[in-house]
Structure formats: structure tokens, C-alpha cells
Scaffold this motif. Structure first.
Motif, short mmCIF file in Angstrom:
data_model
loop_
_atom_site.label_atom_id
_atom_site.label_comp_id
_atom_site.label_asym_id
_atom_site.label_seq_id
_atom_site.Cartn_x
_atom_site.Cartn_y
_atom_site.Cartn_z
N VAL A 197 1.49 -1.63 -0.04
CA VAL A 197 0.52 -0.73 -0.31
C VAL A 197 0.60 1.52 0.10
CG1 VAL A 197 -1.39 1.22 1.58
CG2 VAL A 197 -2.06 -1.41 1.23
N PHE A 198 1.98 1.31 0.73
CA PHE A 198 2.64 2.73 0.74
C PHE A 198 3.69 2.63 -0.43
CE2 PHE A 198 3.10 1.56 5.92
CZ PHE A 198 2.59 2.95 5.77
N TYR A 199 4.11 1.51 -1.40
CA TYR A 199 4.71 1.57 -2.38
C TYR A 199 3.78 2.92 -3.23
CZ TYR A 199 6.55 0.54 -7.17
OH TYR A 199 6.99 1.02 -8.43
N ALA A 200 2.31 1.99 -3.40
CA ALA A 200 1.29 2.30 -4.28
C ALA A 200 0.78 3.73 -3.98
CB ALA A 200 0.56 2.19 -3.94
N LEU A 201 1.01 4.33 -2.86
CA LEU A 201 1.08 5.61 -2.51
C LEU A 201 1.88 6.40 -3.25
CD1 LEU A 201 -0.82 4.76 0.61
CD2 LEU A 201 -1.90 6.14 -1.76
N SER A 202 3.51 6.08 -3.12
CA SER A 202 4.49 6.47 -3.43
C SER A 202 5.13 7.21 -4.35
CB SER A 202 6.22 5.35 -2.26
OG SER A 202 6.11 5.42 -4.37
N ASP A 203 3.87 7.10 -5.45
CA ASP A 203 4.25 8.25 -6.22
C ASP A 203 2.91 8.96 -6.91
OD1 ASP A 203 5.05 7.36 -10.05
OD2 ASP A 203 2.65 8.26 -9.63
N PRO A 204 3.20 10.51 -7.32
CA PRO A 204 2.37 11.56 -7.19
C PRO A 204 1.09 11.19 -7.93
CG PRO A 204 4.68 12.00 -7.57
CD PRO A 204 5.07 10.37 -7.15
N VAL A 205 1.79 10.31 -8.96
CA VAL A 205 0.30 10.09 -10.20
C VAL A 205 -0.89 9.67 -9.26
CG1 VAL A 205 -0.62 9.22 -11.79
CG2 VAL A 205 1.27 10.40 -12.26
N ARG A 206 0.34 8.31 -8.46
CA ARG A 206 -1.08 7.58 -7.68
C ARG A 206 -1.67 8.06 -6.89
NH1 ARG A 206 2.72 3.52 -9.71
NH2 ARG A 206 4.02 3.17 -7.04
N LEU A 207 -0.86 8.92 -5.96
CA LEU A 207 -1.50 9.55 -4.97
C LEU A 207 -2.61 10.39 -4.74
CD1 LEU A 207 -1.42 9.43 -2.02
CD2 LEU A 207 0.81 11.50 -1.67
N ASP A 208 -2.30 11.14 -6.33
CA ASP A 208 -3.36 11.64 -6.63
C ASP A 208 -4.69 11.24 -6.71
OD1 ASP A 208 -4.48 14.62 -7.91
OD2 ASP A 208 -4.29 13.68 -9.49
N ILE A 209 -4.61 9.69 -7.45
CA ILE A 209 -5.38 9.26 -7.83
C ILE A 209 -6.51 8.90 -6.81
CG2 ILE A 209 -6.27 7.34 -8.90
CD1 ILE A 209 -4.07 7.69 -11.28
N VAL A 210 -6.61 8.03 -5.77
CA VAL A 210 -5.94 7.87 -4.54
C VAL A 210 -7.28 8.55 -3.33
CG1 VAL A 210 -6.27 6.90 -1.94
CG2 VAL A 210 -4.48 5.63 -4.61
N ARG A 211 -6.77 10.00 -4.23
CA ARG A 211 -7.34 11.19 -3.21
C ARG A 211 -8.50 11.81 -4.65
NH1 ARG A 211 -1.09 14.60 -2.76
NH2 ARG A 211 -1.61 14.40 0.84
N ARG A 212 -8.52 11.39 -5.14
CA ARG A 212 -9.91 11.75 -6.31
C ARG A 212 -10.67 10.85 -5.91
NH1 ARG A 212 -8.67 15.23 -11.30
NH2 ARG A 212 -6.76 16.21 -11.50
N LEU A 213 -10.22 10.02 -5.34
CA LEU A 213 -11.85 8.78 -5.85
C LEU A 213 -12.21 8.47 -4.15
CD1 LEU A 213 -10.08 5.65 -7.55
CD2 LEU A 213 -11.70 6.86 -8.19
N ALA A 214 -10.61 9.41 -3.45
CA ALA A 214 -12.07 9.59 -1.86
C ALA A 214 -12.89 10.38 -1.73
CB ALA A 214 -10.97 9.46 -1.27
N GLU A 215 -12.95 11.23 -3.20
CA GLU A 215 -14.01 12.34 -3.37
C GLU A 215 -15.35 12.17 -4.14
OE1 GLU A 215 -12.25 15.85 -4.65
OE2 GLU A 215 -10.22 16.19 -2.45
N VAL A 216 -15.14 10.91 -4.84
CA VAL A 216 -16.50 10.02 -5.35
C VAL A 216 -16.79 9.28 -4.88
CG1 VAL A 216 -15.92 12.03 -7.11
CG2 VAL A 216 -14.83 9.60 -7.39
#
Lengths: 114, 114
Positions: free
Chosen positions: A21-40
Motif C-alpha cells: 500500500v505504501f509503495y502504491a502511494l509513493s508515486d504522486p500520480v497514484r496518490l493523486d488518483i487515490v485522493r480523487r477517488l476518495a471524493e467520489v
């Protein structure tokens, strides 16, 4: 049969690994996708890719799926993505809340708004 | 002068980047070091390396330092490491607490106890 072949694999919640999970979140593009998905409730890859090349984004979505962060449903030609928040909260209590509570740096907000 | 040259670089708390912290935590060896440091005031590299080769461990400590997770003091020939908990809590409120609250999988506990 074709639909079955196209179904993507997702780990069960009890197979989630914290380091992945930390590896997946270690990339700015992936962290951004997760943040966007958290809002919809759900979003298509096209709504989340920020205009990046499909090959790049496919890789990012695969990493997100394999870590357990994201579920992708193939609906015809559209892939709909959801954050697996309930599974993540069950497996890693309090973690996603703490991560999503972190403020997004201003530089990324303004970049995302372009 | 020699001491000054040997001083290791550490980012200021306001330079910490969330994705870099996640990358540092995406490796089981580094996550283990962080968990161990959270339980003590300070520890030498030797106390934390689990018998791994020095070259491997040096790389891991560098990643931990550069992310902001760990501070290393050079005291003569011994390097003493501390978790930068106060800086991390200031920069990423609630994050380290949520991470350190996650249970350690049994397989890792038994491996670490050997």
C-alpha cells in the motif's frame, strides 16, 4: 466468456500488505488518483488520468489494484474505479483516514486545476 | 573539520514529502527499522540491521534519512538513529500514529525474534 477473461484480479482484504500500500502511494500520480477517488463514488480511468498516456496510467492502475487500494470494474469499454475504503479500513484501521487528512501541497492543487 | 564533513544531511520538517515517506516505508526492512525505533529513544545501526550486509543497510538508512523519518548522529564510529517523531507529527499530523498502530503480521514477529 470474453467478459470473464477481461475481469481484473483484486486481492482479498486479508491479503493486503502494508508495504505494498505504501509503495502504491509513493508515486504522486497514484496518490493523486487515490485522493480523487476518495471524493467520489466511482470514476473512469479517463476522468482520473489527467491527460497522461494510456500506457503510463495503465501501469499506475495496476499497482493500485494489486495493493488493494482500488477496485476496477470493466463495464463495456469503460473501466470504473472505486477506492476500496471499507476493505482498507477493515484491514488497516485508521490508516486511510490519516493519509487522506494530510493537506495537499499548494503546488499540486494549482497544477491539478490547470 | 572531519566531524563536520561526516555530518549527514537531513531535510527540514517543512521539506518532508508525503510520497517520499511512503516510499521509505514501502520496504519491509525499512518499515521494521521504523517500528523498532518507535519503541526506543535511539539505536545504533548495528542494533537495527538484523545481521544484514552493511552495504544493504546503509542504503536503507539513507532512504530513511532523506525521507525525514530517521535522524542519524555520528558519534565516533557509532551511528545513533532516532525516529523524527516530533517533526513527522508536526508535518503530517496523525500519520505516524496510524502507521505505528497497525499490527505487525505474525510471520514478521516470529522472524524478527529468531
Amino acid at each position: 466468456m470474453i467478459e470473464a477473461m477481461r475481469a481484473l484480479k483484486h486481492p482479498d482484504a486479508n491479503e493486503f500488505v502494508l508495504e505494498r500500500v505504501f509503495y502504491a502511494l509513493s508515486d504522486p500520480v497514484r496518490l493523486d488518483i487515490v485522493r480523487r477517488l476518495a471524493e467520489v463514488d466511482a470514476a473512469s480511468c479517463g476522468e482520473l488520468d489527467g491527460g497522461r498516456p494510456k500506457s503510463t496510467v495503465s501501469h499506475h492502475f495496476r499497482v493500485l489494484r494489486e495493493s488493494g487500494l482500488v477496485h476496477t470494474d470493466c463495464a463495456g469499454t469503460t473501466h470504473m474505479n472505486t477506492l476500496r475504503r471499507a476493505d482498507l479500513d477493515k484491514r488497516f484501521p485508521g490508516l486511510m483516514g490519516a493519509i487522506l487528512n494530510q493537506p495537499v501541497p499548494d503546488v499540486k492543487r494549482s497544477r491539478g486545476a490547470k
